[in-house]
Motif scaffolding. Structure first.
Motif, mmCIF file in Angstrom:
data_model
loop_
_atom_site.group_PDB
_atom_site.id
_atom_site.type_symbol
_atom_site.label_atom_id
_atom_site.label_comp_id
_atom_site.label_asym_id
_atom_site.label_seq_id
_atom_site.Cartn_x
_atom_site.Cartn_y
_atom_site.Cartn_z
ATOM 1 N N GLN A 46 13.815 2.259 0.565
ATOM 2 C CA GLN A 46 13.730 0.871 0.114
ATOM 3 C C GLN A 46 12.520 0.660 -0.788
ATOM 4 O OE1 GLN A 46 13.832 -1.379 3.745
ATOM 5 N NE2 GLN A 46 15.982 -0.873 4.138
ATOM 6 N N HIS A 47 11.412 1.335 -0.466
ATOM 7 C CA HIS A 47 10.244 1.243 -1.332
ATOM 8 C C HIS A 47 10.563 1.796 -2.717
ATOM 9 C CE1 HIS A 47 7.366 -0.406 1.373
ATOM 10 N NE2 HIS A 47 7.457 0.573 2.250
ATOM 11 N N LEU A 48 11.256 2.929 -2.744
ATOM 12 C CA LEU A 48 11.610 3.524 -4.031
ATOM 13 C C LEU A 48 12.536 2.611 -4.826
ATOM 14 C CD1 LEU A 48 12.054 7.238 -2.940
ATOM 15 C CD2 LEU A 48 10.335 6.322 -4.518
ATOM 16 N N ALA A 49 13.413 1.903 -4.114
ATOM 17 C CA ALA A 49 14.303 0.974 -4.801
ATOM 18 C C ALA A 49 13.508 -0.144 -5.465
ATOM 19 C CB ALA A 49 15.318 0.400 -3.817
ATOM 20 N N VAL A 50 12.483 -0.621 -4.755
ATOM 21 C CA VAL A 50 11.638 -1.670 -5.327
ATOM 22 C C VAL A 50 10.900 -1.148 -6.555
ATOM 23 C CG1 VAL A 50 9.636 -3.139 -4.891
ATOM 24 C CG2 VAL A 50 11.363 -2.846 -3.128
ATOM 25 N N LEU A 51 10.359 0.058 -6.440
ATOM 26 C CA LEU A 51 9.642 0.643 -7.568
ATOM 27 C C LEU A 51 10.578 0.877 -8.747
ATOM 28 C CD1 LEU A 51 7.431 3.198 -5.601
ATOM 29 C CD2 LEU A 51 6.631 1.189 -6.856
ATOM 30 N N GLU A 52 11.807 1.245 -8.446
ATOM 31 C CA GLU A 52 12.757 1.515 -9.528
ATOM 32 C C GLU A 52 13.165 0.230 -10.232
ATOM 33 O OE1 GLU A 52 16.134 3.727 -8.240
ATOM 34 O OE2 GLU A 52 16.921 3.997 -10.270
ATOM 35 N N LEU B 114 6.836 6.982 8.433
ATOM 36 C CA LEU B 114 7.855 6.014 8.041
ATOM 37 C C LEU B 114 9.241 6.624 8.125
ATOM 38 C CD1 LEU B 114 6.054 4.564 4.916
ATOM 39 C CD2 LEU B 114 6.477 3.385 7.054
ATOM 40 N N SER B 115 10.216 5.797 8.399
ATOM 41 C CA SER B 115 11.592 6.266 8.400
ATOM 42 C C SER B 115 12.041 6.526 6.966
ATOM 43 C CB SER B 115 12.509 5.229 9.036
ATOM 44 O OG SER B 115 12.660 4.109 8.189
ATOM 45 N N ARG B 116 13.084 7.345 6.855
ATOM 46 C CA ARG B 116 13.617 7.656 5.534
ATOM 47 C C ARG B 116 14.069 6.385 4.814
ATOM 48 N NH1 ARG B 116 18.836 8.249 4.188
ATOM 49 N NH2 ARG B 116 19.354 8.011 6.367
ATOM 50 N N GLN B 117 14.659 5.475 5.545
ATOM 51 C CA GLN B 117 15.145 4.238 4.927
ATOM 52 C C GLN B 117 14.010 3.391 4.392
ATOM 53 O OE1 GLN B 117 16.299 5.566 7.527
ATOM 54 N NE2 GLN B 117 18.501 5.722 7.294
ATOM 55 N N ALA B 118 12.921 3.380 5.125
ATOM 56 C CA ALA B 118 11.767 2.610 4.666
ATOM 57 C C ALA B 118 11.320 3.108 3.298
ATOM 58 C CB ALA B 118 10.634 2.715 5.679
ATOM 59 N N VAL B 119 11.168 4.419 3.177
ATOM 60 C CA VAL B 119 10.742 4.991 1.900
ATOM 61 C C VAL B 119 11.788 4.746 0.823
ATOM 62 C CG1 VAL B 119 10.024 7.102 0.749
ATOM 63 C CG2 VAL B 119 9.385 6.714 3.122
ATOM 64 N N PRO C 220 0.817 -1.225 0.000
ATOM 65 C CA PRO C 220 0.000 0.000 0.000
ATOM 66 C C PRO C 220 0.847 1.271 0.000
ATOM 67 C CG PRO C 220 -0.710 -1.513 1.731
ATOM 68 C CD PRO C 220 0.546 -2.069 1.180
ATOM 69 N N THR C 221 1.941 1.251 0.760
ATOM 70 C CA THR C 221 2.806 2.432 0.803
ATOM 71 C C THR C 221 3.384 2.740 -0.572
ATOM 72 O OG1 THR C 221 3.400 1.911 3.082
ATOM 73 C CG2 THR C 221 4.811 3.444 1.902
ATOM 74 N N ARG C 222 3.777 1.697 -1.288
ATOM 75 C CA ARG C 222 4.329 1.924 -2.630
ATOM 76 C C ARG C 222 3.258 2.451 -3.568
ATOM 77 N NH1 ARG C 222 7.884 -2.614 -1.424
ATOM 78 N NH2 ARG C 222 6.423 -4.151 -2.215
ATOM 79 N N ARG C 223 2.032 2.008 -3.398
ATOM 80 C CA ARG C 223 0.955 2.546 -4.241
ATOM 81 C C ARG C 223 0.712 4.013 -3.909
ATOM 82 N NH1 ARG C 223 -1.490 -2.530 -2.946
ATOM 83 N NH2 ARG C 223 -3.056 -1.549 -1.623
ATOM 84 N N ARG C 224 0.821 4.353 -2.634
ATOM 85 C CA ARG C 224 0.694 5.768 -2.254
ATOM 86 C C ARG C 224 1.799 6.599 -2.895
ATOM 87 N NH1 ARG C 224 -2.043 5.031 2.692
ATOM 88 N NH2 ARG C 224 -4.186 4.687 2.014
ATOM 89 N N ILE C 225 2.991 6.064 -2.907
ATOM 90 C CA ILE C 225 4.118 6.781 -3.525
ATOM 91 C C ILE C 225 3.820 7.028 -4.999
ATOM 92 C CG2 ILE C 225 6.538 6.562 -4.201
ATOM 93 C CD1 ILE C 225 7.046 5.113 -1.570
ATOM 94 N N LEU C 226 3.293 6.024 -5.662
ATOM 95 C CA LEU C 226 2.928 6.210 -7.074
ATOM 96 C C LEU C 226 1.859 7.292 -7.203
ATOM 97 C CD1 LEU C 226 2.836 2.559 -8.491
ATOM 98 C CD2 LEU C 226 4.679 4.243 -8.565
ATOM 99 N N ASP C 227 0.907 7.289 -6.276
ATOM 100 C CA ASP C 227 -0.124 8.334 -6.283
ATOM 101 C C ASP C 227 0.510 9.722 -6.201
ATOM 102 O OD1 ASP C 227 -2.182 6.503 -6.426
ATOM 103 O OD2 ASP C 227 -2.455 6.394 -4.261
ATOM 104 N N GLU C 228 1.498 9.851 -5.306
ATOM 105 C CA GLU C 228 2.149 11.155 -5.142
ATOM 106 C C GLU C 228 2.898 11.560 -6.399
ATOM 107 O OE1 GLU C 228 1.651 13.172 -2.670
ATOM 108 O OE2 GLU C 228 0.267 11.647 -1.930
ATOM 109 N N LEU C 229 3.515 10.581 -7.038
ATOM 110 C CA LEU C 229 4.287 10.904 -8.245
ATOM 111 C C LEU C 229 3.376 11.221 -9.424
ATOM 112 C CD1 LEU C 229 7.284 8.420 -8.011
ATOM 113 C CD2 LEU C 229 7.214 10.869 -7.509
ATOM 114 N N VAL C 230 2.170 10.675 -9.419
ATOM 115 C CA VAL C 230 1.220 11.065 -10.458
ATOM 116 C C VAL C 230 0.879 12.546 -10.309
ATOM 117 C CG1 VAL C 230 -1.125 10.757 -11.325
ATOM 118 C CG2 VAL C 230 0.207 8.775 -10.719
ATOM 119 N N GLU C 231 0.703 12.956 -9.061
ATOM 120 C CA GLU C 231 0.380 14.359 -8.788
ATOM 121 C C GLU C 231 1.508 15.302 -9.161
ATOM 122 O OE1 GLU C 231 -0.875 15.828 -5.087
ATOM 123 O OE2 GLU C 231 -2.742 14.676 -5.033
ATOM 124 N N ARG C 232 2.723 14.905 -8.764
ATOM 125 C CA ARG C 232 3.866 15.764 -9.089
ATOM 126 C C ARG C 232 5.096 14.913 -9.341
ATOM 127 N NH1 ARG C 232 7.727 19.229 -6.525
ATOM 128 N NH2 ARG C 232 6.920 19.006 -4.428
#
Lengths: 97, 97
Positions: free
Chosen positions: B51-57, B44-49, B12-24
């Motif tokens: 790591q999520h970005l790494a997965v998305l990338e 969330l901690s910076r590292q958590a985010v 869910p957090t990664r989907r939220r990140i995608l939502d944010e990137l759609v916006e900007r």
DNA sequence: ACGATAGGCAAGTGTTGACTTGCCTATCAT
DNA sequence: ATGATAGGCAAGTCAACACTTGCCTATCGT
């Protein structure tokens, strides 16, 4: 819920099951077991496939109809169509001219 | 690989990140952290985010460009468009007339 | 040069989920 | 009625994953 759809789609075996149901709708549990074994070399127990089908059903990706001792499984693509466009921007490239 | 796309989308957090990137588009790690905290109450901690970005990338859902000490993140919808139609039958209902 | 900002690497923890095993229920055929 | 077929329920095991913590590197401003 959309959450259930994503959870359902993350497992490769469940995606294979959807593939099989696209090819032929209305298969029983044993038919799906057989197809997964034949076409994909997956030696899964009946219960494993049954649990996968339960997940797909609770995500509303699969509809079932009981008939005597048989339970037929049908694919429902509606949840897929809803999540497919979530992150597609208005200016995204069209695919059919 | 399609497998990586599904794995990336299940959280869910990664989907939220995608939502944010759609916006900007083009946000940095810290900007995304802030937005998740503000708009969604996710502490969330910076590292958590990160790591999520790494997965998305690695799923090619997010492209990155480095510029000095900043790393900008851009959404890439191409993998989504490819998996969206996997189980849609030819006779599926059209959405645009 | 030095502190501050932006980000990366790696090991440890706890929870979720896929699969198995064993047993139980219901329907059909003879 | 009895065996066989189709499916369901529940507990147990094992690995994958999200998140944390601690430390390290690189770039910018003054």
């Amino acid at each position: 819920m959309a959450e259930d759809v994503f959870k359902a789609l993350v497992d490769p075996t469940r995606r294979r099951i959807l593939d099989e149901l696209v090819e032929r709708d209305g298969q029983t549990l044993f038919e799906i077991c057989g197809r997964l074994a034949m076409k994909h070399g997956l030696g899964l127990s009946r219960q494993a496939v049954s649990q996968h089908l339960a997940v797909l059903e609770s995500a509303d990706l699969v509809r079932t109809r009981r008939q005597g001792r048989y339970k037929y499984h049908d694919l429902n693509t509606e949840p897929l169509e809803r999540i497919a466009t979530r992150w597609l921007r208005p200016d995204a490239p069209e695919k059919s001219p």
